[in-house]
Motif scaffolding. Structure first.
Motif, PDB file in Angstrom:
ATOM      1  N   ILE A 207       0.883  -1.237   0.057  1.00 38.01           N
ATOM      2  CA  ILE A 207      -0.100   0.113   0.014  1.00 38.01           C
ATOM      3  C   ILE A 207       0.752   1.471   0.003  1.00 38.01           C
ATOM      4  O   ILE A 207       0.463   2.290  -0.710  1.00 38.01           O
ATOM      5  CB  ILE A 207      -0.926  -0.091   1.310  1.00 38.01           C
ATOM      6  CG1 ILE A 207      -2.128  -0.927   0.937  1.00 38.01           C
ATOM      7  CG2 ILE A 207      -1.577   1.374   1.458  1.00 38.01           C
ATOM      8  CD1 ILE A 207      -2.808  -1.278   2.120  1.00 38.01           C
ATOM      9  N   ALA A 208       2.087   1.340   0.982  1.00 37.69           N
ATOM     10  CA  ALA A 208       2.716   2.517   0.896  1.00 37.69           C
ATOM     11  C   ALA A 208       3.658   2.580  -0.305  1.00 37.69           C
ATOM     12  O   ALA A 208       3.643   3.743  -0.736  1.00 37.69           O
ATOM     13  CB  ALA A 208       3.902   2.174   2.097  1.00 37.69           C
ATOM     14  N   ILE A 209       3.904   1.556  -1.003  1.00 40.50           N
ATOM     15  CA  ILE A 209       4.540   1.724  -2.307  1.00 40.50           C
ATOM     16  C   ILE A 209       3.727   2.274  -3.141  1.00 40.50           C
ATOM     17  O   ILE A 209       3.901   3.279  -4.099  1.00 40.50           O
ATOM     18  CB  ILE A 209       5.082   0.277  -2.846  1.00 40.50           C
ATOM     19  CG1 ILE A 209       6.404   0.101  -2.074  1.00 40.50           C
ATOM     20  CG2 ILE A 209       5.708   0.316  -4.219  1.00 40.50           C
ATOM     21  CD1 ILE A 209       6.951  -1.318  -2.389  1.00 40.50           C
TER      22      ILE A 209
ATOM     23  N   GLY B  23       6.822  12.295   2.592  1.00 37.00           N
ATOM     24  CA  GLY B  23       6.806  11.327   3.561  1.00 37.00           C
ATOM     25  C   GLY B  23       5.898  11.900   4.948  1.00 37.00           C
ATOM     26  O   GLY B  23       5.057  10.982   4.965  1.00 37.00           O
ATOM     27  N   GLY B  24       6.165  13.050   5.031  1.00 43.89           N
ATOM     28  CA  GLY B  24       5.262  13.427   6.265  1.00 43.89           C
ATOM     29  C   GLY B  24       3.866  13.525   5.766  1.00 43.89           C
ATOM     30  O   GLY B  24       3.057  13.135   6.613  1.00 43.89           O
ATOM     31  N   PHE B  25       3.522  14.237   4.766  1.00 39.29           N
ATOM     32  CA  PHE B  25       2.075  14.314   4.381  1.00 39.29           C
ATOM     33  C   PHE B  25       1.484  12.794   4.082  1.00 39.29           C
ATOM     34  O   PHE B  25       0.425  12.782   4.347  1.00 39.29           O
ATOM     35  CB  PHE B  25       2.108  15.179   3.169  1.00 39.29           C
ATOM     36  CG  PHE B  25       1.770  16.759   3.504  1.00 39.29           C
ATOM     37  CD1 PHE B  25       0.722  17.245   3.590  1.00 39.29           C
ATOM     38  CD2 PHE B  25       2.860  17.333   3.878  1.00 39.29           C
ATOM     39  CE1 PHE B  25       0.623  18.578   4.093  1.00 39.29           C
ATOM     40  CE2 PHE B  25       2.901  18.774   4.115  1.00 39.29           C
ATOM     41  CZ  PHE B  25       1.646  19.480   4.545  1.00 39.29           C
ATOM     42  N   GLN B  26       2.236  12.044   3.450  1.00 43.91           N
ATOM     43  CA  GLN B  26       1.811  10.735   3.474  1.00 43.91           C
ATOM     44  C   GLN B  26       1.560  10.107   4.640  1.00 43.91           C
ATOM     45  O   GLN B  26       0.460   9.330   4.661  1.00 43.91           O
ATOM     46  CB  GLN B  26       2.680   9.816   2.393  1.00 43.91           C
ATOM     47  CG  GLN B  26       2.702  10.256   0.867  1.00 43.91           C
ATOM     48  CD  GLN B  26       1.684   9.566   0.158  1.00 43.91           C
ATOM     49  OE1 GLN B  26       0.553   9.487   0.526  1.00 43.91           O
ATOM     50  NE2 GLN B  26       1.878   9.704  -1.262  1.00 43.91           N
ATOM     51  N   ALA B  27       1.873  10.334   5.692  1.00 42.77           N
ATOM     52  CA  ALA B  27       1.818   9.747   7.111  1.00 42.77           C
ATOM     53  C   ALA B  27       0.638  10.384   7.756  1.00 42.77           C
ATOM     54  O   ALA B  27       0.023   9.850   8.481  1.00 42.77           O
ATOM     55  CB  ALA B  27       3.112   9.943   7.657  1.00 42.77           C
ATOM     56  N   ILE B  28       0.604  11.922   7.469  1.00 45.44           N
ATOM     57  CA  ILE B  28      -0.324  12.604   8.065  1.00 45.44           C
ATOM     58  C   ILE B  28      -1.862  12.468   7.635  1.00 45.44           C
ATOM     59  O   ILE B  28      -2.766  12.435   8.287  1.00 45.44           O
ATOM     60  CB  ILE B  28      -0.132  14.216   8.103  1.00 45.44           C
ATOM     61  CG1 ILE B  28       1.047  14.419   9.063  1.00 45.44           C
ATOM     62  CG2 ILE B  28      -1.148  15.126   8.568  1.00 45.44           C
ATOM     63  CD1 ILE B  28       1.863  15.627   8.934  1.00 45.44           C
TER      64      ILE B  28
ATOM     65  N   ILE C 268       4.052   3.780   5.904  1.00 51.29           N
ATOM     66  CA  ILE C 268       3.868   4.910   4.601  1.00 51.29           C
ATOM     67  C   ILE C 268       4.593   5.948   4.456  1.00 51.29           C
ATOM     68  O   ILE C 268       5.305   6.310   3.536  1.00 51.29           O
ATOM     69  CB  ILE C 268       2.336   5.227   4.864  1.00 51.29           C
ATOM     70  CG1 ILE C 268       1.340   4.040   4.317  1.00 51.29           C
ATOM     71  CG2 ILE C 268       1.769   6.252   3.743  1.00 51.29           C
ATOM     72  CD1 ILE C 268      -0.305   4.359   4.908  1.00 51.29           C
ATOM     73  N   GLY C 269       4.760   6.755   5.834  1.00 45.79           N
ATOM     74  CA  GLY C 269       5.798   7.814   5.812  1.00 45.79           C
ATOM     75  C   GLY C 269       7.355   7.442   5.214  1.00 45.79           C
ATOM     76  O   GLY C 269       7.888   8.027   4.523  1.00 45.79           O
ATOM     77  N   LEU C 270       7.642   6.118   5.888  1.00 51.46           N
ATOM     78  CA  LEU C 270       9.181   5.898   5.828  1.00 51.46           C
ATOM     79  C   LEU C 270       9.315   5.335   4.186  1.00 51.46           C
ATOM     80  O   LEU C 270      10.379   5.702   3.694  1.00 51.46           O
ATOM     81  CB  LEU C 270       9.430   4.745   6.660  1.00 51.46           C
ATOM     82  CG  LEU C 270       9.948   5.107   8.072  1.00 51.46           C
ATOM     83  CD1 LEU C 270       9.997   3.856   8.904  1.00 51.46           C
ATOM     84  CD2 LEU C 270      10.929   6.090   8.210  1.00 51.46           C
ATOM     85  N   VAL C 271       8.567   4.579   3.866  1.00 52.28           N
ATOM     86  CA  VAL C 271       8.572   4.172   2.196  1.00 52.28           C
ATOM     87  C   VAL C 271       8.395   5.332   1.436  1.00 52.28           C
ATOM     88  O   VAL C 271       9.079   5.369   0.431  1.00 52.28           O
ATOM     89  CB  VAL C 271       7.303   3.139   1.943  1.00 52.28           C
ATOM     90  CG1 VAL C 271       7.097   2.751   0.387  1.00 52.28           C
ATOM     91  CG2 VAL C 271       7.695   1.632   2.749  1.00 52.28           C
ATOM     92  N   THR C 272       7.418   6.278   1.456  1.00 53.53           N
ATOM     93  CA  THR C 272       7.555   7.429   0.899  1.00 53.53           C
ATOM     94  C   THR C 272       8.764   8.272   0.958  1.00 53.53           C
ATOM     95  O   THR C 272       9.353   8.896  -0.153  1.00 53.53           O
ATOM     96  CB  THR C 272       6.139   8.258   1.099  1.00 53.53           C
ATOM     97  OG1 THR C 272       4.909   7.359   0.940  1.00 53.53           O
ATOM     98  CG2 THR C 272       6.258   9.567   0.165  1.00 53.53           C
ATOM     99  N   PHE C 273       9.413   8.636   2.111  1.00 53.89           N
ATOM    100  CA  PHE C 273      10.455   9.287   2.324  1.00 53.89           C
ATOM    101  C   PHE C 273      11.573   8.601   1.337  1.00 53.89           C
ATOM    102  O   PHE C 273      12.263   9.348   0.803  1.00 53.89           O
ATOM    103  CB  PHE C 273      10.691   9.441   3.709  1.00 53.89           C
ATOM    104  CG  PHE C 273      12.355   9.802   4.030  1.00 53.89           C
ATOM    105  CD1 PHE C 273      12.410  11.162   3.976  1.00 53.89           C
ATOM    106  CD2 PHE C 273      13.417   9.136   4.230  1.00 53.89           C
ATOM    107  CE1 PHE C 273      13.869  11.670   4.062  1.00 53.89           C
ATOM    108  CE2 PHE C 273      14.537   9.498   4.023  1.00 53.89           C
ATOM    109  CZ  PHE C 273      14.928  11.174   4.400  1.00 53.89           C
ATOM    110  N   ILE C 274      11.863   7.303   1.670  1.00 54.77           N
ATOM    111  CA  ILE C 274      12.827   6.658   0.773  1.00 54.77           C
ATOM    112  C   ILE C 274      12.717   6.736  -0.612  1.00 54.77           C
ATOM    113  O   ILE C 274      13.604   7.138  -1.519  1.00 54.77           O
ATOM    114  CB  ILE C 274      12.984   5.010   1.163  1.00 54.77           C
ATOM    115  CG1 ILE C 274      13.409   5.082   2.637  1.00 54.77           C
ATOM    116  CG2 ILE C 274      13.928   4.170   0.183  1.00 54.77           C
ATOM    117  CD1 ILE C 274      13.286   3.900   3.376  1.00 54.77           C
ATOM    118  N   ILE C 275      11.484   6.529  -1.060  1.00 58.65           N
ATOM    119  CA  ILE C 275      11.370   6.523  -2.439  1.00 58.65           C
ATOM    120  C   ILE C 275      11.492   7.865  -3.124  1.00 58.65           C
ATOM    121  O   ILE C 275      12.156   8.221  -4.212  1.00 58.65           O
ATOM    122  CB  ILE C 275      10.008   5.924  -2.854  1.00 58.65           C
ATOM    123  CG1 ILE C 275      10.091   4.405  -2.736  1.00 58.65           C
ATOM    124  CG2 ILE C 275       9.485   6.287  -4.222  1.00 58.65           C
ATOM    125  CD1 ILE C 275       8.704   3.514  -2.784  1.00 58.65           C
ATOM    126  N   SER C 276      10.928   8.987  -2.359  1.00 57.03           N
ATOM    127  CA  SER C 276      11.108  10.224  -2.736  1.00 57.03           C
ATOM    128  C   SER C 276      12.537  10.775  -3.074  1.00 57.03           C
ATOM    129  O   SER C 276      12.938  11.615  -3.582  1.00 57.03           O
ATOM    130  CB  SER C 276      10.244  11.329  -2.006  1.00 57.03           C
ATOM    131  OG  SER C 276       9.023  10.951  -1.852  1.00 57.03           O
TER     132      SER C 276
END
Length: 184
Positions: A9-11, A44-49, A135-143
């Motif tokens: 889901i996070a990816i 990543g922050g917004f994807q987590a919030i 979700i936040g960590l995966v988005t951070f890494i990918i971004s």
């Protein structure tokens, strides 16, 4: 929901952020590790919030969020894509760095789908804290990877890459719009 499902889901949620992070890397030019980290933290922050907000909005507003969120995301992406193309034709402001307002708008635009995911989490009894951390960590890494990749290619192709990045934003916006309208 297990860990593997949450990672997938996070990816999935981070793919728009990845494409736009590539565009940010192109527009920044020579992106530093700090630049990539800032973009990653925003996205990543917004994807987590947003799932947290969606979770607490819950079922009562489910139809309202779904009915117009695609319009907001599409409009933001198309406008920013047009601005990126316009900016590619002018002089470069090398002292500007990352623009806070631009990052804020892009972060919201790429995380609106996470709001809807948060609503679905409230309906399926997902453990919210672990889900948003993943979700936040995966988005951070990918971004982060997206910014560094875009920077590499942007340095090689300069304004042509920025125009290409703007076109990508516009196409993503149009895709979001067409999906929301149910045509694709």
């Amino acid at each position: 929901m297990n860990l593997i499902e949450l990672i997938f889901i996070a990816i999935g949620l981070s793919m728009d952020a990845f494409a736009i992070a590539i565009c940010k890397g192109i527009s920044i030019g020579k992106a530093t590790i700090k630049d990539a980290a800032v973009v990653g933290l925003f996205f990543g922050g917004f994807q987590a919030i947003m799932p947290i907000i969606g979770y607490y909005v819950g079922e009562g507003f489910h139809g309202l969020v779904e009915s117009f969120s695609y319009l907001i995301a599409a409009a933001l992406l198309i406008i920013l894509g047009l601005k990126m193309i316009k900016d590619s034709r002018g002089e470069k402001d090398t002292t500007k760095g990352l623009d806070f307002k631009n990052l804020l708008v892009l972060s919201v635009a790429t995380s609106i789908d996470s709001l809807a995911v948060g609503i679905s989490f409230s309906l399926t009894n997902v453990a919210l804290f672990p889900a948003v951390v993943i979700i936040g960590l995966v988005t951070f890494i990918i971004s982060f990877i997206g910014v560094k990749s875009g920077s590499f290619f942007g340095m090689k192709f300069q304004s042509g890459a920025e125009i290409f990045g703007g076109i990508i934003l516009i196409l993503i916006g149009l895709k979001v719009l067409l999906e929301g309208l149910g045509t694709i």
